[in-house]
Every structure is written in structure tokens, then in C-alpha cells.
Design a protein around this motif. Structure first.
Motif, PDB file in Angstrom:
ATOM      1  N   ASP A 167       0.834  -1.208   0.000  1.00 32.82           N
ATOM      2  CA  ASP A 167       0.000   0.000   0.000  1.00 32.82           C
ATOM      3  C   ASP A 167       0.866   1.255   0.000  1.00 32.82           C
ATOM      4  OD1 ASP A 167      -2.379  -1.405  -0.063  1.00 32.82           O
ATOM      5  OD2 ASP A 167      -2.621  -1.394   2.119  1.00 32.82           O
ATOM      6  N   ALA A 168       1.945   1.235   0.743  1.00 32.56           N
ATOM      7  CA  ALA A 168       2.849   2.394   0.760  1.00 32.56           C
ATOM      8  C   ALA A 168       3.491   2.587  -0.615  1.00 32.56           C
ATOM      9  CB  ALA A 168       3.911   2.222   1.839  1.00 32.56           C
ATOM     10  N   THR A 169       3.873   1.484  -1.258  1.00 35.11           N
ATOM     11  CA  THR A 169       4.453   1.568  -2.607  1.00 35.11           C
ATOM     12  C   THR A 169       3.452   2.191  -3.577  1.00 35.11           C
ATOM     13  OG1 THR A 169       5.910  -0.321  -2.216  1.00 35.11           O
ATOM     14  CG2 THR A 169       5.416   0.221  -4.522  1.00 35.11           C
ATOM     15  N   ASP A 170       2.215   1.700  -3.559  1.00 33.08           N
ATOM     16  CA  ASP A 170       1.185   2.244  -4.450  1.00 33.08           C
ATOM     17  C   ASP A 170       0.968   3.733  -4.194  1.00 33.08           C
ATOM     18  OD1 ASP A 170       0.845  -0.271  -5.542  1.00 33.08           O
ATOM     19  OD2 ASP A 170      -0.976  -0.716  -4.399  1.00 33.08           O
ATOM     20  N   THR A 171       0.916   4.125  -2.937  1.00 32.50           N
ATOM     21  CA  THR A 171       0.703   5.533  -2.593  1.00 32.50           C
ATOM     22  C   THR A 171       1.856   6.396  -3.092  1.00 32.50           C
ATOM     23  OG1 THR A 171      -0.612   4.947  -0.650  1.00 32.50           O
ATOM     24  CG2 THR A 171       0.374   7.150  -0.667  1.00 32.50           C
ATOM     25  N   ILE A 172       3.074   5.939  -2.875  1.00 39.85           N
ATOM     26  CA  ILE A 172       4.241   6.709  -3.323  1.00 39.85           C
ATOM     27  C   ILE A 172       4.263   6.833  -4.836  1.00 39.85           C
ATOM     28  CG2 ILE A 172       6.765   6.713  -3.465  1.00 39.85           C
ATOM     29  CD1 ILE A 172       6.739   5.406  -0.652  1.00 39.85           C
ATOM     30  N   VAL A 173       4.018   5.734  -5.539  1.00 36.40           N
ATOM     31  CA  VAL A 173       4.010   5.784  -7.006  1.00 36.40           C
ATOM     32  C   VAL A 173       2.986   6.804  -7.489  1.00 36.40           C
ATOM     33  CG1 VAL A 173       3.464   4.490  -9.114  1.00 36.40           C
ATOM     34  CG2 VAL A 173       4.942   3.467  -7.378  1.00 36.40           C
ATOM     35  N   LYS A 174       1.779   6.763  -6.941  1.00 36.29           N
ATOM     36  CA  LYS A 174       0.725   7.698  -7.361  1.00 36.29           C
ATOM     37  C   LYS A 174       1.121   9.137  -7.066  1.00 36.29           C
ATOM     38  CE  LYS A 174      -2.952   4.350  -6.763  1.00 36.29           C
ATOM     39  NZ  LYS A 174      -3.980   3.851  -5.852  1.00 36.29           N
ATOM     40  N   LEU A 175       1.611   9.391  -5.863  1.00 36.54           N
ATOM     41  CA  LEU A 175       2.000  10.761  -5.511  1.00 36.54           C
ATOM     42  C   LEU A 175       3.176  11.240  -6.357  1.00 36.54           C
ATOM     43  CD1 LEU A 175       1.662  10.740  -1.631  1.00 36.54           C
ATOM     44  CD2 LEU A 175       0.323  12.090  -3.255  1.00 36.54           C
ATOM     45  N   TYR A 176       4.140  10.373  -6.574  1.00 30.62           N
ATOM     46  CA  TYR A 176       5.326  10.744  -7.339  1.00 30.62           C
ATOM     47  C   TYR A 176       4.971  11.031  -8.795  1.00 30.62           C
ATOM     48  CZ  TYR A 176      10.131  10.476  -9.101  1.00 30.62           C
ATOM     49  OH  TYR A 176      11.335  10.749  -9.688  1.00 30.62           O
ATOM     50  N   LEU A 177       4.147  10.195  -9.396  1.00 26.53           N
ATOM     51  CA  LEU A 177       3.833  10.371 -10.810  1.00 26.53           C
ATOM     52  C   LEU A 177       2.752  11.420 -11.069  1.00 26.53           C
ATOM     53  CD1 LEU A 177       3.901   6.666 -12.052  1.00 26.53           C
ATOM     54  CD2 LEU A 177       5.673   8.424 -12.325  1.00 26.53           C
ATOM     55  N   ASP A 178       1.764  11.510 -10.171  1.00 30.85           N
ATOM     56  CA  ASP A 178       0.614  12.386 -10.428  1.00 30.85           C
ATOM     57  C   ASP A 178       0.507  13.558  -9.489  1.00 30.85           C
ATOM     58  OD1 ASP A 178      -0.151  10.588 -12.437  1.00 30.85           O
ATOM     59  OD2 ASP A 178      -1.283   9.371 -11.007  1.00 30.85           O
ATOM     60  N   GLY A 179       1.314  13.589  -8.430  1.00 33.32           N
ATOM     61  CA  GLY A 179       1.183  14.651  -7.456  1.00 33.32           C
ATOM     62  C   GLY A 179      -0.135  14.504  -6.700  1.00 33.32           C
ATOM     63  N   ALA A 180      -0.643  15.593  -6.210  1.00 30.29           N
ATOM     64  CA  ALA A 180      -1.888  15.554  -5.436  1.00 30.29           C
ATOM     65  C   ALA A 180      -3.103  15.945  -6.278  1.00 30.29           C
ATOM     66  CB  ALA A 180      -1.762  16.474  -4.230  1.00 30.29           C
ATOM     67  N   ARG A 181      -2.907  16.042  -7.588  1.00 30.61           N
ATOM     68  CA  ARG A 181      -4.032  16.412  -8.475  1.00 30.61           C
ATOM     69  C   ARG A 181      -5.077  15.331  -8.536  1.00 30.61           C
ATOM     70  NH1 ARG A 181      -1.033  18.525 -13.790  1.00 30.61           N
ATOM     71  NH2 ARG A 181       0.708  17.513 -12.837  1.00 30.61           N
ATOM     72  N   PRO A 182      -6.353  15.729  -8.695  1.00 29.35           N
ATOM     73  CA  PRO A 182      -7.416  14.718  -8.821  1.00 29.35           C
ATOM     74  C   PRO A 182      -7.336  13.988 -10.153  1.00 29.35           C
ATOM     75  CG  PRO A 182      -8.338  16.934  -8.987  1.00 29.35           C
ATOM     76  CD  PRO A 182      -6.864  17.063  -8.726  1.00 29.35           C
TER      77      PRO A 182
END
Length: 180
Positions: free
Chosen positions: A165-180
Motif C-alpha cells: 500500500d505504501a508503494t502504491d501511494t508513493i508511485v501515485k503521488l510521485y507520478l501524479d502529485g496531489a491532483r485529482p
């Protein structure tokens, strides 16, 4: 088995036990660490003159382990987008074992610098493959990724997540930032 091999195995066991003991109790002393490692205090002191020496070596050992798991993840064998979660998962796994290690030194060990270099090289590769932004320097992207990984190791609620779950969260934040 040579004496050198036996000493290296004992040293590794002590360092792993020290990380575990320090996770349980941040101020664990040398007696606690020796007991956790299943060795006598004399054996512990043959390897490490004092607690500070042990902590310094534990930091270096954690960085060596990080390099080992990055190599085992074979991040160079896949495109950058596939390598990213492999790298993060590897570093989180090692970090969860050695999270007690903090660097309060003015300079990094060469092994610690190598971990940062691996992050930078992945960022450069991602930029070259067109999957990471190029308006931010690769070393800045690497530092941001490192900060996200560190947060997932030390800052609740991220540190409360499992590795996947931490890996998935980091990947999403790193690639997409906090944008919806």
C-alpha cells in the motif's frame, strides 16, 4: 567455513538484532543488543567498541542492504515505470527493518550516496523514456522520491501502511502529485 566468514555472519546477526532491539526500545543498550543477537557482551565488544560505533556501522549496513535489494529488484531490466515500484518496494522493505537508523552526520557514506545515485539514474531514465517530467532536474526528482520513501517509513499514517500500500501511494503521488 573460515573464521572470517563466521565473523562476518556474527557481525551481520548483531547488526540485524541491533536494528530489531532499537525498534523495540530506542535506547537499548549494548547488553540488550547482545542478548537480542544471542551473543555475549564480549563478542559484541569484539565487533563494536561502543554503542556509537555500532550505530554508525548500522547506518552503513542499512545502506549496503539497500544497494543489495535494489540490485536484486533488477530495476535496469524493465522500463522506468515498471522499475519505480520495484525500487520503492525494495527500499521500503529494507527501511522497515532498519528504520531506527538515522543519519546525523554531515556527510553521507559512499553506500548512502550510491542509493541516491540509483534514484537519480532512474529519474534520468524516466525522463529519457518520456514518462517523467523534464522541467524538473533529475536530482530534484530523486530527492522528492527519497523524501516520499522516508515519509512512508517515519510519518504516520504513511508509516502505518503495509509495504504494498505504501508503494502504491508513493508511485501515485510521485507520478501524479496531489491532483485529482
Amino acid at each position: 567455513m573460515t573464521t572470517i566468514d563466521s565473523m562476518a555472519r556474527t557481525r551481520d546477526a548483531i547488526l540485524r538484532a541491533a536494528a530489531s532491539a532499537l525498534r523495540t526500545h530506542e535506547r537499548a543498550g549494548m547488553a540488550n543488543i547482545a542478548a537480542a543477537a544471542g551473543v555475549g557482551r564480549a563478542t559484541l565488544y569484539r565487533h563494536f567498541a561502543n554503542r556509537e560505533d555500532l550505530l554508525v556501522e548500522l547506518g552503513r549496513f542499512a545502506a549496503e542492504e539497500s544497494i543489495r535489494v535494489i540490485d536484486a529488484a533488477r530495476i535496469d531490466a524493465v522500463p522506468a515505470l515498471a522499475a519505480l515500484p520495484r525500487l520503492i518496494r525494495a527500499l521500503l522493505t529494507v527501511g522497515r527493518e532498519f528504520w531506527v537508523v538515522s543519519t546525523h552526520r554531515p556527510q553521507l557514506w559512499p553506500e548512502e550516496e550510491e542509493v541516491g545515485e540509483r534514484l537519480r539514474l532512474l529519474a534520468e531514465r524516466g525522463q529519457a523514456e518520456g514518462v517523467l517530467r523534464t522541467d524538473v532536474p533529475a536530482d530534484h526528482l530523486a530527492a522528492a522520491l527519497g523524501a516520499l520513501i522516508l515519509a512512508a517509513l517515519t510519518v504516520p499514517p504513511l508509516s502505518d501502511l503495509g509495504v504494498e500500500d505504501a508503494t502504491d501511494t508513493i508511485v501515485k503521488l510521485y507520478l501524479d502529485g496531489a491532483r485529482p
